[in-house]
Design an enzyme around this catalytic site. Structure first.
Site, short mmCIF file in Angstrom:
data_model
loop_
_atom_site.label_atom_id
_atom_site.label_comp_id
_atom_site.label_asym_id
_atom_site.label_seq_id
_atom_site.Cartn_x
_atom_site.Cartn_y
_atom_site.Cartn_z
N PRO A 97 0.79 -1.26 0.06
CG PRO A 97 -0.55 -1.51 1.87
CD PRO A 97 0.71 -1.81 1.14
CD GLU A 98 2.50 3.40 -4.38
OE1 GLU A 98 2.81 4.48 -4.59
OE2 GLU A 98 2.55 2.65 -5.31
CE LYS A 109 5.55 3.18 0.58
NZ LYS A 109 6.19 2.39 -0.35
NE ARG A 157 13.06 5.11 11.07
CZ ARG A 157 12.23 4.61 10.40
NH1 ARG A 157 12.45 4.79 9.08
NH2 ARG A 157 11.53 3.57 10.96
CG ASN A 203 7.14 -0.19 -7.86
OD1 ASN A 203 7.91 0.44 -8.22
ND2 ASN A 203 6.75 -1.32 -8.32
NE ARG A 244 7.15 -3.93 -4.93
CZ ARG A 244 6.24 -3.15 -4.66
NH1 ARG A 244 6.33 -2.19 -3.50
NH2 ARG A 244 5.04 -3.61 -4.97
#
Ligand code: ZN
Length: 300
Positions: free
Chosen positions: A2-3, A51, A151, A191, A284
Site C-alpha cells: 500500500p502506498e 506508510k 527519519r 512503486n 521493486r
C-alpha cells in the site's frame, strides 16, 4: 505494498470509526501481546505519515502499524467474526458490535488498479477492524514516534514542504527512480506512483538525482498530492489524463488507469512503443517508456 494514499485513507476511516471513544483491542492469537496496554482506552486520534499509521491512545502509547507488503485491514459491521487466519489485532466498538450487521461490505482489495471502491462501507458504520500480516504492529512511546518522523521525508498528503527532499535529490548520484522509493526522501510514494510520476514528467528513471532538472522535481511534487489524494477515495490509483485514455469520457476502465505500471510489453499511450520492465530496481519492478522517457543527459 500500500502506498501513502491508502495509509492516509485508513487513518481517516479509523479515526471516523473509533476516535474520541473507548476502544476494545485484542490480539486473539497471541501475536500481539501488548493489547492490554490499549484495551478499553480512549483513542485520541489516528495519524498517518508516509506508510506508517499511529493510533494515539494518550499516556505515551501510540500503536504503530506498518502494513509492509502483505498487511491489510478488514472492516465490518455487526458482531465480531470468528477468529480466522493469521489475525494480528482486532479493534472494535463495544456498543456497535452488539448491533446487527448492516448492508455494505469492505472487501479485501485485489490489485489497486482493479479496485473501484464501490463496495466500501461508510466509515461511521464500521464496528470492528481486523489487521492481518503487517510488517509491524507494536506500541510506541511518543519519543519513538517522533524519532520515526525525523527519519521520514516530506509527505505530500500532510502538507509538508518539499525542500528537504529536493536538497537530498540534488546531492545524490543515485538514479531518481531509486530515490523516489526512499522513504527518507518522500514519505508515502511507492512503486505505482514512482513509475507514473516519472512518466508524467517524461523523466528518465536512471538519471542521477543531481542531474534531474529542478523544474521536473517541482512538477512531480506538485502532482504527488492530487494524485495521492485521488487514490484515498477508493484505494484505486488513476494516473492517466482523460485525453490519453482510449475512452476519454465516462468511468476509467481498469486497463486505462496507468501509463506504464505493469504495462510492460504493451504500447505506450503516447508514442505507441513497447513499455519496458526492469526487475527489482530499488526493491521493486520498474516500468517505463524508453522513448518518452529517453535519457537526454548522455547517449546510453
Ligand atoms: Zn512512450
Amino acid at each position: 505494498m500500500p502506498e501513502g494514499n491508502e495509509i492516509h485513507r485508513w487513518a481517516e476511516r479509523h479515526a471516523a470509526a473509533f476516535a474520541g471513544k473507548a476502544v476494545r483491542v485484542d490480539g486473539p492469537q497471541g501475536r500481539f501481546t501488548d493489547s492490554d496496554m490499549l484495551d478499553g482506552r480512549k483513542l485520541l486520534r489516528v495519524m498517518a505519515v508516509g506508510k506508517h499509521l499511529g493510533y494515539d491512545f494518550g499516556r505515551d502509547r501510540i500503536l504503530h502499524v506498518h502494513l509492509g507488503l502483505q498487511g491489510d485491514f478488514k472492516e465490518g459491521t455487526g458482531p465480531l467474526p470468528p477468529v480466522r487466519g493469521a489475525l494480528r489485532l482486532r479493534m472494535w466498538n463495544a456498543a456497535r458490535v452488539k448491533l446487527p450487521a448492516v448492508d455494505g461490505t469492505s472487501p479485501r482489495h485485489r490489485w489497486y488498479s482493479e479496485d473501484d471502491g464501490k463496495a466500501t462501507l461508510p466509515a461511521e458504520k464500521v464496528a470492528w477492524v481486523e489487521l492481518r500480516g503487517p510488517m509491524d504492529c507494536t506500541v510506541y512511546t511518543n519519543a519513538q514516534w517522533e524519532k520515526l518522523l525525523e527519519r521520514l521525508g516530506p509527505d505530500p498528503l500532510n502538507g509538508d514542504k518539499p525542500d528537504r527532499a529536493f536538497a537530498k535529490i540534488a546531492k545524490s548520484k543515485k538514479p531518481v527512480a531509486a530515490l523516489l522509493m526512499e522513504q527518507d526522501v518522500f514519505a508515502g510514494v511507492g512503486n505505482i506512483y514512482r513509475a507514473e510520476l516519472l512518466f508524467r514528467a517524461r523523466q528518465n528513471p536512471f538519471t542521477p538525482g543531481r542531474e534531474v532538472a529542478p523544474a521536473v522535481l517541482k512538477q512531480m511534487w506538485k502532482e504527488m498530492r492530487p494524485l495521492m489524494q485521488a487514490g484515498m477515495v477508493d484505494r484505486r490509483i488513476v494516473t492517466t489524463l482523460p485525453k490519453d485514455r482510449p475512452h476519454p469520457r465516462g468511468p476509467v476502465l481498469s486497463e486505462e488507469t496507468h501509463y506504464v505500471y505493469r504495462r510492460h510489453g504493451q504500447p505506450c499511450r503516447i508514442c505507441g512503443r513497447d513499455i519496458k520492465k526492469m526487475e527489482n530496481f530499488a526493491g521493486r519492478n520498474l516500468y517505463w517508456c524508453p522513448h518518452c522517457q529517453a535519457d537526454t543527459t548522455e547517449n546510453v
